[in-house]
Structure formats: C-alpha cells, structure tokens
Design a protein around this motif. Sequence first.
Motif, PDB file in Angstrom:
ATOM      1  N   SER A  43      10.978  46.032  16.262  1.00 60.36           N
ATOM      2  CA  SER A  43      11.765  46.081  15.034  1.00 60.36           C
ATOM      3  C   SER A  43      11.112  45.332  13.880  1.00 60.36           C
ATOM      4  CB  SER A  43      13.165  45.509  15.289  1.00 60.36           C
ATOM      5  OG  SER A  43      13.075  44.137  15.661  1.00 60.36           O
ATOM      6  N   ARG A  44      10.132  44.479  14.182  1.00 67.71           N
ATOM      7  CA  ARG A  44       9.497  43.663  13.143  1.00 67.71           C
ATOM      8  C   ARG A  44       8.090  44.143  12.782  1.00 67.71           C
ATOM      9  NH1 ARG A  44      10.571  37.373  13.044  1.00 67.71           N
ATOM     10  NH2 ARG A  44      10.141  37.919  10.876  1.00 67.71           N
ATOM     11  N   ARG A  45       7.576  45.121  13.483  1.00 63.50           N
ATOM     12  CA  ARG A  45       6.184  45.520  13.255  1.00 63.50           C
ATOM     13  C   ARG A  45       5.944  46.146  11.892  1.00 63.50           C
ATOM     14  NH1 ARG A  45       5.018  47.767  19.419  1.00 63.50           N
ATOM     15  NH2 ARG A  45       5.381  45.724  20.393  1.00 63.50           N
ATOM     16  N   THR A  46       6.991  46.659  11.261  1.00 66.67           N
ATOM     17  CA  THR A  46       6.832  47.225   9.921  1.00 66.67           C
ATOM     18  C   THR A  46       6.622  46.136   8.872  1.00 66.67           C
ATOM     19  OG1 THR A  46       9.248  47.265   9.679  1.00 66.67           O
ATOM     20  CG2 THR A  46       8.184  49.297  10.416  1.00 66.67           C
ATOM     21  N   GLU A  47       6.854  44.880   9.247  1.00 66.37           N
ATOM     22  CA  GLU A  47       6.659  43.777   8.314  1.00 66.37           C
ATOM     23  C   GLU A  47       5.178  43.490   8.046  1.00 66.37           C
ATOM     24  OE1 GLU A  47       8.934  40.205   9.200  1.00 66.37           O
ATOM     25  OE2 GLU A  47      10.300  41.387  10.432  1.00 66.37           O
ATOM     26  N   THR A  48       4.334  43.722   9.048  1.00 63.26           N
ATOM     27  CA  THR A  48       2.922  43.341   8.947  1.00 63.26           C
ATOM     28  C   THR A  48       2.220  43.901   7.704  1.00 63.26           C
ATOM     29  OG1 THR A  48       2.722  42.973  11.329  1.00 63.26           O
ATOM     30  CG2 THR A  48       0.682  43.385  10.125  1.00 63.26           C
ATOM     31  N   PRO A  49       2.272  45.221   7.440  1.00 68.25           N
ATOM     32  CA  PRO A  49       1.579  45.722   6.241  1.00 68.25           C
ATOM     33  C   PRO A  49       2.181  45.220   4.932  1.00 68.25           C
ATOM     34  CG  PRO A  49       2.855  47.477   7.292  1.00 68.25           C
ATOM     35  CD  PRO A  49       2.859  46.314   8.235  1.00 68.25           C
ATOM     36  N   VAL A  50       3.479  44.965   4.929  1.00 66.62           N
ATOM     37  CA  VAL A  50       4.130  44.465   3.718  1.00 66.62           C
ATOM     38  C   VAL A  50       3.668  43.037   3.431  1.00 66.62           C
ATOM     39  CG1 VAL A  50       6.346  43.914   2.648  1.00 66.62           C
ATOM     40  CG2 VAL A  50       6.121  45.958   4.056  1.00 66.62           C
ATOM     41  N   ILE A  51       3.624  42.221   4.475  1.00 64.60           N
ATOM     42  CA  ILE A  51       3.149  40.842   4.328  1.00 64.60           C
ATOM     43  C   ILE A  51       1.694  40.838   3.856  1.00 64.60           C
ATOM     44  CG2 ILE A  51       2.611  38.709   5.573  1.00 64.60           C
ATOM     45  CD1 ILE A  51       4.962  39.508   7.497  1.00 64.60           C
ATOM     46  N   ALA A  52       0.869  41.664   4.504  1.00 62.38           N
ATOM     47  CA  ALA A  52      -0.556  41.725   4.156  1.00 62.38           C
ATOM     48  C   ALA A  52      -0.750  42.103   2.696  1.00 62.38           C
ATOM     49  CB  ALA A  52      -1.270  42.713   5.070  1.00 62.38           C
ATOM     50  N   GLU A  53      -0.015  43.087   2.246  1.00 59.48           N
ATOM     51  CA  GLU A  53      -0.122  43.545   0.857  1.00 59.48           C
ATOM     52  C   GLU A  53       0.251  42.434  -0.116  1.00 59.48           C
ATOM     53  OE1 GLU A  53       2.129  46.847  -1.905  1.00 59.48           O
ATOM     54  OE2 GLU A  53       1.768  47.346   0.203  1.00 59.48           O
ATOM     55  N   PHE A  54       1.278  41.677   0.220  1.00 53.24           N
ATOM     56  CA  PHE A  54       1.751  40.592  -0.653  1.00 53.24           C
ATOM     57  C   PHE A  54       0.741  39.447  -0.722  1.00 53.24           C
ATOM     58  CE2 PHE A  54       4.093  36.539  -1.070  1.00 53.24           C
ATOM     59  CZ  PHE A  54       4.568  36.700  -2.361  1.00 53.24           C
ATOM     60  N   VAL A  55       0.267  38.967   0.444  1.00 53.64           N
ATOM     61  CA  VAL A  55      -0.604  37.785   0.452  1.00 53.64           C
ATOM     62  C   VAL A  55      -2.010  38.071  -0.078  1.00 53.64           C
ATOM     63  CG1 VAL A  55       0.683  36.581   2.257  1.00 53.64           C
ATOM     64  CG2 VAL A  55      -1.208  38.090   2.895  1.00 53.64           C
ATOM     65  N   LYS A  56      -2.403  39.336  -0.134  1.00 60.02           N
ATOM     66  CA  LYS A  56      -3.704  39.670  -0.732  1.00 60.02           C
ATOM     67  C   LYS A  56      -3.757  39.247  -2.190  1.00 60.02           C
ATOM     68  CE  LYS A  56      -4.853  43.574   2.277  1.00 60.02           C
ATOM     69  NZ  LYS A  56      -4.896  45.061   2.383  1.00 60.02           N
ATOM     70  N   ASN A  57      -2.607  39.251  -2.848  1.00 61.69           N
ATOM     71  CA  ASN A  57      -2.541  38.829  -4.251  1.00 61.69           C
ATOM     72  C   ASN A  57      -2.743  37.327  -4.410  1.00 61.69           C
ATOM     73  OD1 ASN A  57      -1.888  41.448  -5.271  1.00 61.69           O
ATOM     74  ND2 ASN A  57       0.196  41.181  -4.518  1.00 61.69           N
TER      75      ASN A  57
END
Length: 199
Positions: A43-57
Amino acid sequence: VMSDNPNTEVPSNDLVWAANSGLALKGADGKHKFIVSRFKAKSRRTETPVIAEFVKNIFGEENVIIPPEEYNGKPLFFEGEADCKAIGFDKEKERTNVYVVGVGVRTNEVFCEWFQDNFDVKAIAYKAPDDIIEDLYHLDCLLFPVDKYSIIMNTYGIDKETIKEIKKHTEIIEMGEDEVDVLFNGLTNSIRGKHSIIM
C-alpha cells in the motif's frame, strides 16, 4: 506533497510520516545525498516515486538514490530514517558513518548489505524482541541519538554482541526491561534541536 506528474500514482495517506520517506546523509564525496525508502507494504510502494521527485529539487537528481528491489538475489526493504539512526561521529571525516538499522518488520538485513556495499558506512543490524516489536516496530521507538556521542537505547531482548558493537561507536544510556513502559510513552520519539531536546 503530491506529484503533478500525471503518470505518478496517488500515494497512500501514510505519506505524511516524513521519517519513513528516506534517509539524508553526507556521502564520502562530501555531498549530501538522500536514499529513498523501498517500502515493504504494498500500500505504500506508490510513495517512492513521489518522494524521489520531491527530494530531487532539494538534493539534485544525481544525489537521490532509490535502492534496488532486490540485492544479491534477495528482496530489499527499507523504511527510511525511522529505521536507520546515525551514531557516533568521525572527526577526521567530519561526518557520521556508522548507523544502527532496525531490522525485522519494515526494513531488512538485505538493506544493511546494500548500504554498506554502496556507501562508505558501517551498518549494525538491530532486531528487537517479538514481544515489543509488534507495537514498537520502528527503530525510532527504541533508539534516540541524544548528541554526536551518546544515545538512549532499548537493550531489553537485544543480542549482547549487537550491544557490544554499538558501544564501540557511542555511549549507550540503557533502557532495560524495567524501562520498556517509558518507551511505549514515546521517549525515543523526541525531537533534538541544536541546544535542546523536546520530549
């Protein structure tokens, strides 16, 4: 944090637990890096790409690392800073390169292998006993770095060799069997500021 990328799935409501999102650290090259969580819960695996996209900034794309789904043929799971605490301080390198990693429920020892093999760090696996890990399932429920040189840590049910190894790198303020109730009250979920600790 929500992604504006239409190809990114909507993450779970658990995204608000920021300590689960990953681990920020100073690399051997002196650059600040961010290891994004590789969640065990589907249920939490969809968080990974969202987190990655955010912290790249914040860290820059080249300094954001997503661990592989498998390492050495075994599944890898990692749930962020909540399960990975820096201890001690290397004055020569001007950074912490020893980490205690809570393994069992959300993070596994495969992450420890990958972490050590790909970063200039030592990862000490810490497994809590079954009778408390059901409720205190993240390391931040059991260990709190007080400062660069000392930690508050649950020692009840912990392997003696693990405790011995951790003591090589930091002073332990021990919380034994008689103090477990204090952990359930959130002692190690305190917030450390520059000159103060908020409990």
